[in-house]
Design a protein around this motif. Structure first.
Motif, PDB file in Angstrom:
ATOM      1  N   THR A 100     -10.624 -46.217  33.073  1.00 44.29           N
ATOM      2  CA  THR A 100     -10.164 -46.016  31.694  1.00 44.29           C
ATOM      3  C   THR A 100     -10.633 -44.698  31.098  1.00 44.29           C
ATOM      4  N   SER A 101     -11.480 -43.964  31.817  1.00 37.13           N
ATOM      5  CA  SER A 101     -11.734 -42.583  31.383  1.00 37.13           C
ATOM      6  C   SER A 101     -10.400 -41.832  31.445  1.00 37.13           C
ATOM      7  N   SER A 102     -10.192 -40.940  30.497  1.00 36.64           N
ATOM      8  CA  SER A 102      -8.876 -40.283  30.422  1.00 36.64           C
ATOM      9  C   SER A 102      -9.037 -38.770  30.340  1.00 36.64           C
ATOM     10  N   PHE A 103      -8.073 -38.098  30.921  1.00 38.52           N
ATOM     11  CA  PHE A 103      -8.113 -36.634  31.035  1.00 38.52           C
ATOM     12  C   PHE A 103      -6.710 -36.095  30.780  1.00 38.52           C
ATOM     13  N   TYR A 104      -6.607 -35.126  29.905  1.00 37.28           N
ATOM     14  CA  TYR A 104      -5.310 -34.549  29.570  1.00 37.28           C
ATOM     15  C   TYR A 104      -5.426 -33.029  29.598  1.00 37.28           C
ATOM     16  N   LEU A 105      -4.550 -32.404  30.330  1.00 36.29           N
ATOM     17  CA  LEU A 105      -4.535 -30.950  30.414  1.00 36.29           C
ATOM     18  C   LEU A 105      -3.285 -30.429  29.717  1.00 36.29           C
ATOM     19  N   TYR A 106      -3.498 -29.558  28.753  1.00 35.11           N
ATOM     20  CA  TYR A 106      -2.397 -28.969  27.994  1.00 35.11           C
ATOM     21  C   TYR A 106      -2.326 -27.465  28.255  1.00 35.11           C
ATOM     22  N   GLY A 107      -1.118 -26.949  28.180  1.00 35.02           N
ATOM     23  CA  GLY A 107      -0.912 -25.520  28.211  1.00 35.02           C
ATOM     24  C   GLY A 107      -0.448 -25.039  26.848  1.00 35.02           C
ATOM     25  N   SER A 124     -12.600 -46.474  39.385  1.00 36.94           N
ATOM     26  CA  SER A 124     -13.626 -45.431  39.389  1.00 36.94           C
ATOM     27  C   SER A 124     -13.258 -44.315  40.368  1.00 36.94           C
ATOM     28  N   ALA A 125     -13.691 -43.131  40.046  1.00 35.38           N
ATOM     29  CA  ALA A 125     -13.381 -41.981  40.900  1.00 35.38           C
ATOM     30  C   ALA A 125     -14.549 -41.011  40.865  1.00 35.38           C
ATOM     31  N   GLU A 126     -14.748 -40.312  41.969  1.00 34.45           N
ATOM     32  CA  GLU A 126     -15.820 -39.320  42.032  1.00 34.45           C
ATOM     33  C   GLU A 126     -15.511 -38.106  41.169  1.00 34.45           C
ATOM     34  N   SER A 127     -14.241 -37.823  41.040  1.00 35.54           N
ATOM     35  CA  SER A 127     -13.855 -36.638  40.277  1.00 35.54           C
ATOM     36  C   SER A 127     -12.396 -36.755  39.857  1.00 35.54           C
ATOM     37  N   VAL A 128     -12.037 -35.907  38.946  1.00 33.42           N
ATOM     38  CA  VAL A 128     -10.633 -35.763  38.552  1.00 33.42           C
ATOM     39  C   VAL A 128     -10.273 -34.291  38.695  1.00 33.42           C
ATOM     40  N   THR A 129      -9.170 -34.037  39.369  1.00 31.01           N
ATOM     41  CA  THR A 129      -8.764 -32.656  39.619  1.00 31.01           C
ATOM     42  C   THR A 129      -7.343 -32.419  39.127  1.00 31.01           C
ATOM     43  N   PHE A 130      -7.200 -31.358  38.392  1.00 31.93           N
ATOM     44  CA  PHE A 130      -5.868 -30.860  38.052  1.00 31.93           C
ATOM     45  C   PHE A 130      -5.618 -29.659  38.949  1.00 31.93           C
ATOM     46  N   SER A 131      -4.634 -29.745  39.803  1.00 26.14           N
ATOM     47  CA  SER A 131      -4.352 -28.659  40.737  1.00 26.14           C
ATOM     48  C   SER A 131      -2.942 -28.134  40.512  1.00 26.14           C
ATOM     49  N   ALA A 132      -2.657 -27.023  41.170  1.00 20.53           N
ATOM     50  CA  ALA A 132      -1.352 -26.372  41.039  1.00 20.53           C
ATOM     51  C   ALA A 132      -0.997 -26.130  39.575  1.00 20.53           C
ATOM     52  N   ILE A 133      -1.995 -25.700  38.808  1.00 21.41           N
ATOM     53  CA  ILE A 133      -1.737 -25.398  37.391  1.00 21.41           C
ATOM     54  C   ILE A 133      -0.812 -24.187  37.315  1.00 21.41           C
ATOM     55  N   PRO A 134       0.314 -24.325  36.671  1.00 24.24           N
ATOM     56  CA  PRO A 134       1.248 -23.194  36.626  1.00 24.24           C
ATOM     57  C   PRO A 134       0.685 -22.042  35.798  1.00 24.24           C
ATOM     58  N   ALA A 135       1.146 -20.859  36.115  1.00 26.38           N
ATOM     59  CA  ALA A 135       0.673 -19.651  35.422  1.00 26.38           C
ATOM     60  C   ALA A 135       1.539 -19.305  34.225  1.00 26.38           C
ATOM     61  N   THR A 136       2.294 -20.255  33.747  1.00 25.29           N
ATOM     62  CA  THR A 136       3.311 -19.982  32.740  1.00 25.29           C
ATOM     63  C   THR A 136       2.824 -20.105  31.309  1.00 25.29           C
ATOM     64  N   TYR A 137       1.575 -20.463  31.133  1.00 24.44           N
ATOM     65  CA  TYR A 137       1.052 -20.593  29.774  1.00 24.44           C
ATOM     66  C   TYR A 137       0.092 -19.442  29.469  1.00 24.44           C
ATOM     67  N   THR A 138      -0.415 -19.431  28.266  1.00 26.77           N
ATOM     68  CA  THR A 138      -1.379 -18.406  27.860  1.00 26.77           C
ATOM     69  C   THR A 138      -2.802 -18.937  27.941  1.00 26.77           C
ATOM     70  N   ASP A 139      -3.018 -20.123  27.382  1.00 24.49           N
ATOM     71  CA  ASP A 139      -4.331 -20.748  27.344  1.00 24.49           C
ATOM     72  C   ASP A 139      -4.215 -22.169  27.891  1.00 24.49           C
ATOM     73  N   LEU A 140      -5.356 -22.728  28.261  1.00 22.03           N
ATOM     74  CA  LEU A 140      -5.433 -24.126  28.686  1.00 22.03           C
ATOM     75  C   LEU A 140      -6.386 -24.892  27.781  1.00 22.03           C
ATOM     76  N   VAL A 141      -6.038 -26.142  27.539  1.00 17.18           N
ATOM     77  CA  VAL A 141      -6.943 -27.053  26.823  1.00 17.18           C
ATOM     78  C   VAL A 141      -7.060 -28.333  27.634  1.00 17.18           C
ATOM     79  N   LEU A 142      -8.264 -28.740  27.916  1.00 17.16           N
ATOM     80  CA  LEU A 142      -8.488 -30.021  28.593  1.00 17.16           C
ATOM     81  C   LEU A 142      -9.218 -30.932  27.616  1.00 17.16           C
ATOM     82  N   ARG A 143      -8.626 -32.070  27.366  1.00 13.74           N
ATOM     83  CA  ARG A 143      -9.244 -33.078  26.498  1.00 13.74           C
ATOM     84  C   ARG A 143      -9.510 -34.328  27.319  1.00 13.74           C
ATOM     85  N   ALA A 144     -10.692 -34.861  27.168  1.00 11.42           N
ATOM     86  CA  ALA A 144     -11.059 -36.012  27.978  1.00 11.42           C
ATOM     87  C   ALA A 144     -11.916 -36.974  27.176  1.00 11.42           C
ATOM     88  N   SER A 145     -11.911 -38.211  27.645  1.00 13.49           N
ATOM     89  CA  SER A 145     -12.755 -39.268  27.091  1.00 13.49           C
ATOM     90  C   SER A 145     -13.386 -39.954  28.290  1.00 13.49           C
TER      91      SER A 145
END
Lengths: 172, 167
Positions: free
Chosen positions: A161-168, A16-37
């Motif tokens: 088992t909650s899952s988080f995926y960040l796409y560029g 278990s976790a209080e939060s999930v953080t994606f940091s240092a996201i590179p500026a090399t993409y155009t859009d972001l998509v975050l998919r989670a369960s």
């Protein structure tokens, strides 16, 4: 041909976790998509989920929602919030092994203007009310997005088992 | 592994312009996806699109929308373009996100597209999720993104056309 849709980072919770953080996201993409369960420790069949961008907890979030619970449909809106809202997650008393599905789409995340984005969450538990909720969101900041944090809004935990995926997504 | 999600073309406006048009779309993909970020220069404009320069009354839609105070559904037939935001005007104050998924665009049946609009303006705005039908058996070779009233989008408006491949 360059890759258009790239996994930037993922986090499948082992505890278990209080939060999930994606940091240092590179500026090399155009859009972001975050998919989670997501399933949370909140009591009840569902729980609120928040999003904080760049650690900014000023009153810079607003949204307009469209939802349905199976018996009613509704629309609501909020402005001047300290976090965005990407509800609903599945609460801990919902049917076992059920999770929500969440998608957040953030276009032009490095462009120096306010950031519109969309979110949609769906859940179903074969027992009681469950929500489908789409939202038009606005992050009123011109800063490039470099971090995204997902939390349970009432201070409960995101369960293992909650899952988080960040796409560029790149249009280069 | 073959690439399944490819950029076909992208446009970012350097000055106010009335449309973003993608021409010569190859038939080599299965589906198309457009991501469009825009606002309007002036009030009174509703976003829509036309395929293959078809301005005849061959478009219809059904949509689910939310105003912030009420949800609803609306439909309209025999339009001259695919309305992407139901009846709401594009705002001039904030940027909006529109996504458009066009299924089996190169096939010989009528074309269905799923359109999502996310337009919050920090105290105003609109959200919708809808479907449009283009009653044509022609393969889609061009898409024009514009406003029904012919108004301009400002500099910085951007649209990207992606191809999605099942092969």
């Amino acid at each position: 041909m360059p890759t258009t849709y790239t996994l930037i980072s993922s986090n499948v919770l082992s505890s278990s976790a209080e939060s999930v953080t994606f940091s240092a996201i590179p500026a090399t993409y155009t859009d972001l998509v975050l998919r989670a369960s997501v399933r949370t420790s909140a009591s009840g069949a569902f729980s609120s989920l928040g999003i904080v961008i760049n650690g900014n907890v000023g009153t810079v979030y607003s949204w307009r929602g469209l939802g349905g619970s199976g018996s009613v449909s509704y629309s609501n809106w909020y402005s001047g919030q300290n976090a965005g809202d990407v509800s609903y997650g599945v609460g801990d008393t919902a049917t076992a092994n059920t999770y929500n599905s969440l998608e957040i789409y953030i276009p032009s995340y490095t462009v120096a203007r306010n950031k519109p984005f969309s979110s949609i969450t769906v859940q179903e538990n074969n027992a009681t009310a469950a929500y489908t909720l789409a939202r038009a969101q606005l992050f009123s900041s011109t800063a490039a997005i470099t971090s995204i944090q997902i939390t349970e809004s009432s201070g409960n935990n995101l369960l293992a088992t909650s899952s988080f995926y960040l796409y560029g997504i790149s249009n280069a | 592994m073959p690439t399944t999600y490819e950029k076909i073309a992208t446009t970012t406006l350097s000055s106010a312009t009335s449309n973003i048009t993608f021409n010569s779309i190859p038939a080599t993909y299965t589906d198309l996806r457009i991501v469009w970020v825009y606002k309007a220069v002036s009030a009174g404009n509703t976003a829509f699109l036309q395929f293959n320069s078809d301005t005849a009354s061959n478009y219809s839609y059904t949509t689910l929308y939310g105003t912030g105070s009420a949800g609803g559904s609306q439909r309209s037939t025999n339009n001259t373009g695919a309305y992407l935001v139901s009846y709401a005007e594009a705002p001039t104050s904030e940027w909006q996100l529109q996504t458009i998924d066009i299924f089996s665009y190169a096939g010989s049946t009528f074309k269905t597209l799923l359109n999502t609009y996310s337009g919050d303006t920090n105290g105003g705005g609109f959200i919708s999720r809808g479907v449009n039908l283009w009653r044509s058996t022609s393969a889609i070779t061009s898409v024009a993104l514009k406003f029904d009233a012919g108004g301009n989008m400002p500099s910085g408006s951007t649209a990207t056309l992606y191809g999605i491949l099942k092969a």
